[in-house]
Design an enzyme around this catalytic site. Sequence first.
Site, mmCIF file in Angstrom:
data_model
loop_
_atom_site.group_PDB
_atom_site.id
_atom_site.type_symbol
_atom_site.label_atom_id
_atom_site.label_comp_id
_atom_site.label_asym_id
_atom_site.label_seq_id
_atom_site.Cartn_x
_atom_site.Cartn_y
_atom_site.Cartn_z
ATOM 1 N N HIS A 132 -6.828 -8.182 -0.324
ATOM 2 C CA HIS A 132 -7.789 -9.201 0.112
ATOM 3 C C HIS A 132 -9.094 -8.590 0.606
ATOM 4 C CE1 HIS A 132 -4.479 -8.939 3.286
ATOM 5 N NE2 HIS A 132 -5.403 -8.088 3.654
ATOM 6 N N ASN A 166 0.834 -1.209 0.000
ATOM 7 C CA ASN A 166 0.000 0.000 0.000
ATOM 8 C C ASN A 166 0.863 1.251 0.000
ATOM 9 O OD1 ASN A 166 -2.684 -0.926 -0.049
ATOM 10 N ND2 ASN A 166 -2.550 -1.529 2.095
ATOM 11 N N HIS A 219 -9.907 -0.525 -2.451
ATOM 12 C CA HIS A 219 -10.528 -0.086 -1.197
ATOM 13 C C HIS A 219 -11.802 0.731 -1.427
ATOM 14 C CE1 HIS A 219 -6.704 -0.576 1.532
ATOM 15 N NE2 HIS A 219 -7.021 -1.673 0.867
#
Length: 458
Positions: free
Chosen positions: A174, A151, A203
């Site tokens: 995930h 990230n 996200h």
Amino acid sequence: MSKSPKIAFIGAGSTIFMKHIIGDVLQRDAMSGAHVALVDIDPVRLAQSVKIADRMVTTLDVPAKITSHLKQREALDGADFVIVTFQIGGYDPCTITDFEIPKKFGLEQTIADTLGIGGIMRGVRTVPHLWSICDDMMDLCPEATLLQYVNPMSINIWAITEKYPEIKVVGLCHSIQHTVKALATDLGLEESEIRFDCSGINHIAFFSKFEQIMEDGSYRDLYPALQAGYAEGRFPTDESMEMPRCKNFVRYEMMKRLGYFVTESSEHFAEYVPWFIKKGREDLIEKFQIPIDEYPKRCIEQAAGWDQQAKDLEGGAPMDLEPSNEFASDIIESIWTGKPSVIYGNVANKGMIENLPDGCAVEVACLVDRNGVQPVAVGKVEPHLAAIMQSHVSVHGLVVDALMTENPDRIYHAAIMDPHTAAELDLEQIEQMVNEMRAAHGEWLPKWAQLPAVSKEV
């Protein structure tokens, strides 16, 4: 092509994550003889991971080869697949800085690894290291596939594909798998009973379809049941929450308002938008049970937990090798053998989502076979969902431009466009905060982004 692939794993000091990914790989027949080259800059953590990997090989009784490397070029030479899982600057000092300086200005965060000033600064310090891997790959393994787990996912993938368009890369997360599991648990269903479609950006992807597969082969829309469960106070259930501090009320509230469920957890999503974390609105924090400063707590707990698990495994404790829900082993097997699979991956937008900009990183379903990772075109996403995504894409694009042009002003521009930051701070506060963070991060940042220490008061 050799009989078994070579897999370079960069960031292998993340011992438990390495165990999940490599454990998955070695349980696939076609990869059981893989050469796994583990890389980390910390020799102690690396040695720990090698012991765990060697024990997996013994436990599974497979002919895999494990090698240890402190230099990435050694591991990348001749690799077929490259997995990256590192965190530049770690918890101490960089995560601490990402939280403590914004807090001085009244800017509260929960995770700070994807968007917001924390995500921006993490992107600026992370991308140069990803680029160094790409540069070495072009020299040593140009046909390899890069499986990118680091990230901020969207910034990283956009920056990689912008500077190294020849690299075969997919970003992996995930959040989709975890959300399907959580919603199935709330509904009292098995994950195998669920059919879904999902797309967006990492996200901030939304389930456009979430259905139950009925015994007669028909499908039942599950959104009415999710809406009713939330309205009646039955959802979210405690059983669907991965961590006791992290309740799922924010995402259910967003589903109520938007009509669709988002993929990343409530503790993440709360800081992606301007509506939940607000000065003087402790009622919102309490109502939606938002865990302020969650990531620093999690870092400390996870580090202790990983160290203990590693010690237990080194000491001969039983080794759990249950397959995880990560996509890495599916991708490696499909590319290596041609056996097709469908995964969700983060890739450059080349018309897959029509109402998001070309080149930005999008998360969509992908077919994987010997031809590599092939993203599926979605068309247009719902305009109100695209609007939320676009507010993030604008920030991502400014960070990528900062990195590509080495223009530090773009860091400030990205911060003023961040939805949560803009809702809490004025322009002068944001500039001062950015400058203090650039100074505090020091040599963790590329030279063009560094700034001498400043002493202004808030």
